[in-house]
Design a protein around this motif. Structure first.
Motif, PDB file in Angstrom:
ATOM      1  N   TYR A  25      10.312   8.680  24.514  1.00 36.34           N
ATOM      2  CA  TYR A  25       8.786   8.493  24.527  1.00 36.34           C
ATOM      3  C   TYR A  25       7.996   9.039  22.955  1.00 36.34           C
ATOM      4  O   TYR A  25       7.128   8.457  22.062  1.00 36.34           O
ATOM      5  CB  TYR A  25       8.474   8.850  25.307  1.00 36.34           C
ATOM      6  CG  TYR A  25       6.927   9.227  25.268  1.00 36.34           C
ATOM      7  CD1 TYR A  25       5.865   8.527  25.985  1.00 36.34           C
ATOM      8  CD2 TYR A  25       6.241  10.133  25.712  1.00 36.34           C
ATOM      9  CE1 TYR A  25       4.897   8.744  25.795  1.00 36.34           C
ATOM     10  CE2 TYR A  25       4.760  11.134  24.768  1.00 36.34           C
ATOM     11  CZ  TYR A  25       3.947   9.312  25.667  1.00 36.34           C
ATOM     12  OH  TYR A  25       2.351   9.838  25.457  1.00 36.34           O
ATOM     13  N   CYS A  28       8.385   7.132  20.217  1.00 29.07           N
ATOM     14  CA  CYS A  28       7.756   6.550  19.935  1.00 29.07           C
ATOM     15  C   CYS A  28       6.283   6.406  20.186  1.00 29.07           C
ATOM     16  O   CYS A  28       5.820   5.416  18.964  1.00 29.07           O
ATOM     17  CB  CYS A  28       7.572   5.187  21.128  1.00 29.07           C
ATOM     18  SG  CYS A  28       9.650   4.501  21.596  1.00 29.07           S
ATOM     19  N   LEU A  33      10.684   6.065  15.991  1.00 30.85           N
ATOM     20  CA  LEU A  33      12.298   6.099  16.399  1.00 30.85           C
ATOM     21  C   LEU A  33      12.575   5.310  15.390  1.00 30.85           C
ATOM     22  O   LEU A  33      12.705   4.143  14.761  1.00 30.85           O
ATOM     23  CB  LEU A  33      11.622   5.058  17.571  1.00 30.85           C
ATOM     24  CG  LEU A  33      13.232   4.354  19.053  1.00 30.85           C
ATOM     25  CD1 LEU A  33      13.781   5.727  19.366  1.00 30.85           C
ATOM     26  CD2 LEU A  33      12.526   3.674  19.264  1.00 30.85           C
ATOM     27  N   LEU A  38      17.503   5.599  19.029  1.00 36.13           N
ATOM     28  CA  LEU A  38      17.388   4.659  19.724  1.00 36.13           C
ATOM     29  C   LEU A  38      19.004   4.196  21.022  1.00 36.13           C
ATOM     30  O   LEU A  38      18.576   4.542  22.603  1.00 36.13           O
ATOM     31  CB  LEU A  38      16.927   2.898  20.226  1.00 36.13           C
ATOM     32  CG  LEU A  38      16.585   2.062  21.024  1.00 36.13           C
ATOM     33  CD1 LEU A  38      15.766   2.136  21.891  1.00 36.13           C
ATOM     34  CD2 LEU A  38      16.239   0.267  20.507  1.00 36.13           C
ATOM     35  N   PRO A  58       8.208   4.000  26.786  1.00 35.39           N
ATOM     36  CA  PRO A  58       7.992   4.257  25.278  1.00 35.39           C
ATOM     37  C   PRO A  58       7.197   2.458  24.647  1.00 35.39           C
ATOM     38  O   PRO A  58       6.720   2.966  23.406  1.00 35.39           O
ATOM     39  CB  PRO A  58       9.395   3.616  24.839  1.00 35.39           C
ATOM     40  CG  PRO A  58      10.230   3.942  26.374  1.00 35.39           C
ATOM     41  CD  PRO A  58       9.351   3.873  27.700  1.00 35.39           C
ATOM     42  N   LEU A  59       7.803   1.411  25.004  1.00 38.42           N
ATOM     43  CA  LEU A  59       7.068   0.498  24.948  1.00 38.42           C
ATOM     44  C   LEU A  59       5.436   0.087  24.387  1.00 38.42           C
ATOM     45  O   LEU A  59       4.182   0.466  23.619  1.00 38.42           O
ATOM     46  CB  LEU A  59       7.362  -1.022  24.930  1.00 38.42           C
ATOM     47  CG  LEU A  59       7.089  -2.078  25.021  1.00 38.42           C
ATOM     48  CD1 LEU A  59       7.214  -2.376  23.180  1.00 38.42           C
ATOM     49  CD2 LEU A  59       7.274  -3.497  24.938  1.00 38.42           C
ATOM     50  N   ALA A  62       3.952   3.351  21.856  1.00 39.57           N
ATOM     51  CA  ALA A  62       4.218   2.467  20.348  1.00 39.57           C
ATOM     52  C   ALA A  62       3.068   1.875  20.562  1.00 39.57           C
ATOM     53  O   ALA A  62       2.408   1.593  19.630  1.00 39.57           O
ATOM     54  CB  ALA A  62       5.527   1.661  20.714  1.00 39.57           C
ATOM     55  N   HIS A  67       2.293   1.553  16.534  1.00 36.00           N
ATOM     56  CA  HIS A  67       3.487   1.986  15.911  1.00 36.00           C
ATOM     57  C   HIS A  67       3.885   0.498  16.024  1.00 36.00           C
ATOM     58  O   HIS A  67       5.615  -0.081  16.537  1.00 36.00           O
ATOM     59  CB  HIS A  67       4.070   2.938  15.924  1.00 36.00           C
ATOM     60  CG  HIS A  67       3.889   3.610  15.939  1.00 36.00           C
ATOM     61  ND1 HIS A  67       3.506   4.480  14.354  1.00 36.00           N
ATOM     62  CD2 HIS A  67       3.091   5.002  16.684  1.00 36.00           C
ATOM     63  CE1 HIS A  67       2.469   5.519  14.886  1.00 36.00           C
ATOM     64  NE2 HIS A  67       2.683   5.892  15.939  1.00 36.00           N
ATOM     65  N   VAL A  70       7.600   0.540  15.950  1.00 34.49           N
ATOM     66  CA  VAL A  70       8.450   0.572  17.071  1.00 34.49           C
ATOM     67  C   VAL A  70       8.206  -0.468  17.777  1.00 34.49           C
ATOM     68  O   VAL A  70       9.570  -0.589  18.862  1.00 34.49           O
ATOM     69  CB  VAL A  70       7.948   1.650  17.526  1.00 34.49           C
ATOM     70  CG1 VAL A  70       9.000   2.069  19.004  1.00 34.49           C
ATOM     71  CG2 VAL A  70       8.295   3.558  16.410  1.00 34.49           C
ATOM     72  N   LEU A  74      11.203  -2.346  19.217  1.00 31.96           N
ATOM     73  CA  LEU A  74      11.982  -1.724  21.385  1.00 31.96           C
ATOM     74  C   LEU A  74      12.033  -3.311  21.589  1.00 31.96           C
ATOM     75  O   LEU A  74      13.320  -3.862  22.780  1.00 31.96           O
ATOM     76  CB  LEU A  74      10.745  -1.274  21.116  1.00 31.96           C
ATOM     77  CG  LEU A  74      10.870   0.133  21.152  1.00 31.96           C
ATOM     78  CD1 LEU A  74       9.727   0.694  22.385  1.00 31.96           C
ATOM     79  CD2 LEU A  74      12.127   1.376  22.596  1.00 31.96           C
TER      80      LEU A  74
END
Length: 142
Positions: A25, A28, A33, A38, A58-59, A62, A67, A70, A74
């Protein structure tokens, strides 16, 4: 307890499974990342797990921080793809965070990546007045 060791430019890092999700996390959230990190994180945790101080996927983290690098990693990597509809607390999707929190610079590109990956543009939460991501985007433009 399972442990992994990460060796990169910053030197060796020892991580227990209890800290893996937080580190995924955090990477991200900060936009740091890499594909190698990853792969290591995914050896012990799920890509769509909620973690970190903000309790986001995490998505979503980001997307919230804007970002693009990232977000693309992902959603397009050889290991496991993030679910663009994975919910963070309060039933918010990454698309929600992209349309409400992402800095304007890469917001459109992030939204395009999410939609291309199958994000539901009609997903909404009762905690947000049932506003869809499109409604959020319009509100941001005003």
């Amino acid at each position: 307890m399972k442990h992994i060791y990460i060796h990169d430019d910053a030197g060796p890092t020892h991580l227990s499974t209890s800290s893996i999700m937080s580190n995924l996390y955090d990477d991200c959230w900060r936009g740091t990342l890499t594909a190698d990190r990853l792969a290591l994180y995914l050896s012990v945790t799920d890509i769509d797990s909620v973690g970190g101080s903000k309790s986001l996927t995490p998505l979503a983290a980001a997307c919230c921080q804007g970002h693009l690098n990232v977000v693309t990693l992902l959603l397009d990597n050889p290991y496991k793809l993030a679910d663009p509809n994975a919910l963070s607390p309060r039933n918010r999707t990454p698309l929600y965070y992209a349309t409400t929190h992402s800095p304007p610079l890469d917001r459109a590109a992030i939204v395009q990546w999410l939609l291309k990956a199958g994000a539901d543009p009609d997903a909404c939460s009762s905690e947000d007045g049932l506003c869809t991501p499109l409604m959020n985007a319009i509100t941001q433009v005003k």
